[in-house]
Design a protein around this motif. Sequence first.
Motif, PDB file in Angstrom:
ATOM      1  N   ILE A 173       0.768  -1.057  -0.446  1.00 39.67           N
ATOM      2  CA  ILE A 173       0.211   0.406  -0.112  1.00 39.67           C
ATOM      3  C   ILE A 173       1.280   0.990  -0.094  1.00 39.67           C
ATOM      4  CG2 ILE A 173      -1.771   1.351   1.241  1.00 39.67           C
ATOM      5  CD1 ILE A 173      -2.806  -1.557   2.080  1.00 39.67           C
ATOM      6  N   TRP A 174       1.863   0.922   0.582  1.00 37.62           N
ATOM      7  CA  TRP A 174       2.864   2.384   1.184  1.00 37.62           C
ATOM      8  C   TRP A 174       3.410   2.603  -0.348  1.00 37.62           C
ATOM      9  CZ3 TRP A 174       2.530   6.418   4.318  1.00 37.62           C
ATOM     10  CH2 TRP A 174       3.819   6.519   4.101  1.00 37.62           C
ATOM     11  N   CYS A 175       3.984   1.912  -1.062  1.00 41.84           N
ATOM     12  CA  CYS A 175       4.515   1.911  -2.294  1.00 41.84           C
ATOM     13  C   CYS A 175       3.787   2.065  -3.569  1.00 41.84           C
ATOM     14  CB  CYS A 175       5.510   0.125  -2.573  1.00 41.84           C
ATOM     15  SG  CYS A 175       7.097   0.161  -1.470  1.00 41.84           S
ATOM     16  N   SER A 176       2.037   2.383  -3.004  1.00 40.65           N
ATOM     17  CA  SER A 176       1.959   2.469  -4.043  1.00 40.65           C
ATOM     18  C   SER A 176       1.490   3.696  -4.849  1.00 40.65           C
ATOM     19  CB  SER A 176       0.153   1.775  -3.825  1.00 40.65           C
ATOM     20  OG  SER A 176      -0.403   0.691  -3.771  1.00 40.65           O
ATOM     21  N   ASP A 198       8.415  -2.936  -2.767  1.00 41.67           N
ATOM     22  CA  ASP A 198       9.864  -2.409  -2.455  1.00 41.67           C
ATOM     23  C   ASP A 198      10.540  -1.242  -3.136  1.00 41.67           C
ATOM     24  OD1 ASP A 198       8.532  -2.173  -5.095  1.00 41.67           O
ATOM     25  OD2 ASP A 198       9.687  -3.083  -6.235  1.00 41.67           O
ATOM     26  N   CYS A 199       9.634  -0.578  -2.400  1.00 43.59           N
ATOM     27  CA  CYS A 199      10.413   0.551  -1.829  1.00 43.59           C
ATOM     28  C   CYS A 199      10.305   1.090  -0.224  1.00 43.59           C
ATOM     29  CB  CYS A 199       9.345   1.912  -2.126  1.00 43.59           C
ATOM     30  SG  CYS A 199       7.874   1.936  -1.174  1.00 43.59           S
ATOM     31  N   ALA A 200      11.318   2.176   0.061  1.00 46.57           N
ATOM     32  CA  ALA A 200      11.533   2.710   1.093  1.00 46.57           C
ATOM     33  C   ALA A 200      10.163   2.737   1.978  1.00 46.57           C
ATOM     34  CB  ALA A 200      12.936   3.636   1.730  1.00 46.57           C
ATOM     35  N   THR A 201       9.487   1.987   2.661  1.00 45.42           N
ATOM     36  CA  THR A 201       8.280   1.860   3.469  1.00 45.42           C
ATOM     37  C   THR A 201       9.056   2.448   5.364  1.00 45.42           C
ATOM     38  OG1 THR A 201       8.407  -0.034   4.572  1.00 45.42           O
ATOM     39  CG2 THR A 201       7.987   0.744   2.043  1.00 45.42           C
ATOM     40  N   PRO A 202       8.197   3.519   5.881  1.00 48.09           N
ATOM     41  CA  PRO A 202       8.171   3.547   7.388  1.00 48.09           C
ATOM     42  C   PRO A 202       7.442   2.257   7.990  1.00 48.09           C
ATOM     43  CG  PRO A 202       6.727   4.717   6.586  1.00 48.09           C
ATOM     44  CD  PRO A 202       6.893   3.780   5.532  1.00 48.09           C
ATOM     45  N   THR A 203       7.770   1.590   7.591  1.00 50.46           N
ATOM     46  CA  THR A 203       7.132   0.033   8.421  1.00 50.46           C
ATOM     47  C   THR A 203       6.776   0.444   9.877  1.00 50.46           C
ATOM     48  OG1 THR A 203       5.480  -0.914   6.229  1.00 50.46           O
ATOM     49  CG2 THR A 203       5.564  -2.088   8.199  1.00 50.46           C
ATOM     50  N   GLN A 204       8.111  -0.745   9.912  1.00 49.64           N
ATOM     51  CA  GLN A 204       9.084  -0.878  11.445  1.00 49.64           C
ATOM     52  C   GLN A 204       8.757   0.280  12.163  1.00 49.64           C
ATOM     53  OE1 GLN A 204      10.042  -4.034  12.152  1.00 49.64           O
ATOM     54  NE2 GLN A 204      10.426  -2.534  14.552  1.00 49.64           N
ATOM     55  N   LYS A 205       9.199   1.389  11.397  1.00 46.44           N
ATOM     56  CA  LYS A 205       9.334   3.222  12.197  1.00 46.44           C
ATOM     57  C   LYS A 205       7.873   3.089  13.094  1.00 46.44           C
ATOM     58  CE  LYS A 205       8.921   8.245  11.430  1.00 46.44           C
ATOM     59  NZ  LYS A 205       9.603   8.921  11.038  1.00 46.44           N
ATOM     60  N   ILE A 206       6.768   2.162  12.229  1.00 45.52           N
ATOM     61  CA  ILE A 206       5.444   2.517  12.653  1.00 45.52           C
ATOM     62  C   ILE A 206       4.744   2.101  14.012  1.00 45.52           C
ATOM     63  CG2 ILE A 206       2.884   2.980  12.400  1.00 45.52           C
ATOM     64  CD1 ILE A 206       4.406   4.665  11.259  1.00 45.52           C
ATOM     65  N   VAL A 207       5.081   0.516  13.738  1.00 47.08           N
ATOM     66  CA  VAL A 207       5.613  -0.711  14.568  1.00 47.08           C
ATOM     67  C   VAL A 207       6.125  -0.308  16.018  1.00 47.08           C
ATOM     68  CG1 VAL A 207       6.484  -3.168  15.069  1.00 47.08           C
ATOM     69  CG2 VAL A 207       5.373  -2.799  12.950  1.00 47.08           C
TER      70      VAL A 207
END
Length: 247
Positions: A173-176, A198-207
Amino acid sequence: MTLRFSRRPLALLAALAVSAGIAAIGSAALAADDGHARLKADLESKLNIKVDSITKSGYLGLYEVYADGTLFYTDEKGSAYVFGNLVDAKTRQSVTEARMAKLNAIKFADLPLESAVKQVKGNGSRTLVTFEDPNCGYCKRLAKDLQKLDNVTIYTFLYPILSQDSVDKAKQIWCSADKAKAWNDLMVDGRAPSGKGDCATPTQKIVELGQKYNIRGTPTLVFTDGERIPGAVPLDRIEKKLASLGK
């Protein structure tokens, strides 16, 4: 509300409270010259918890103990503890709920909104933040309700705490090209995201952000005054809260 992160020590305390009603937890006394230090140390040692604060409740000589995002009560000697809502007999309002709302408040200005999926409806004059998991059923119900909300800017933190598949979908979703569309396609229409993630995402930061704020379930709503409300909140309650903030 979908729950994920557990609090083992307090879950154990709750089980003991159910089986024993009121449980003895030691005889450490509060000395006049050391404040709550002895009581705090006694609770942490015997109950294997980290106590964030101890304050007088103003009722029945009880002390309010805030630990692991939960409140319980004890006396000044730590001789017994009590779980559940403390209710003011005159107002019939839950003192515990009011205190929890204050203690769990989030400083809205500290939220990294640039790392959230942004949707603007109408003039976008009101603001709402949500923490949601892409596989959360209650989040999907909330997403459908929020489609009816007008004149609001919604920031959704993709908070994938249920499974690895949740993490993968959050990244997709973030890479869309259109994050908000990809989010609503999934949550409202049931169409899985097609991106590679496969882009840079803030996923771990949000967790890590959610863990910092002790957000243990999805969805969780946060308003500009710092109040958080867990669960799929009815739309009329959201409208009422947003209206109160605009006054």
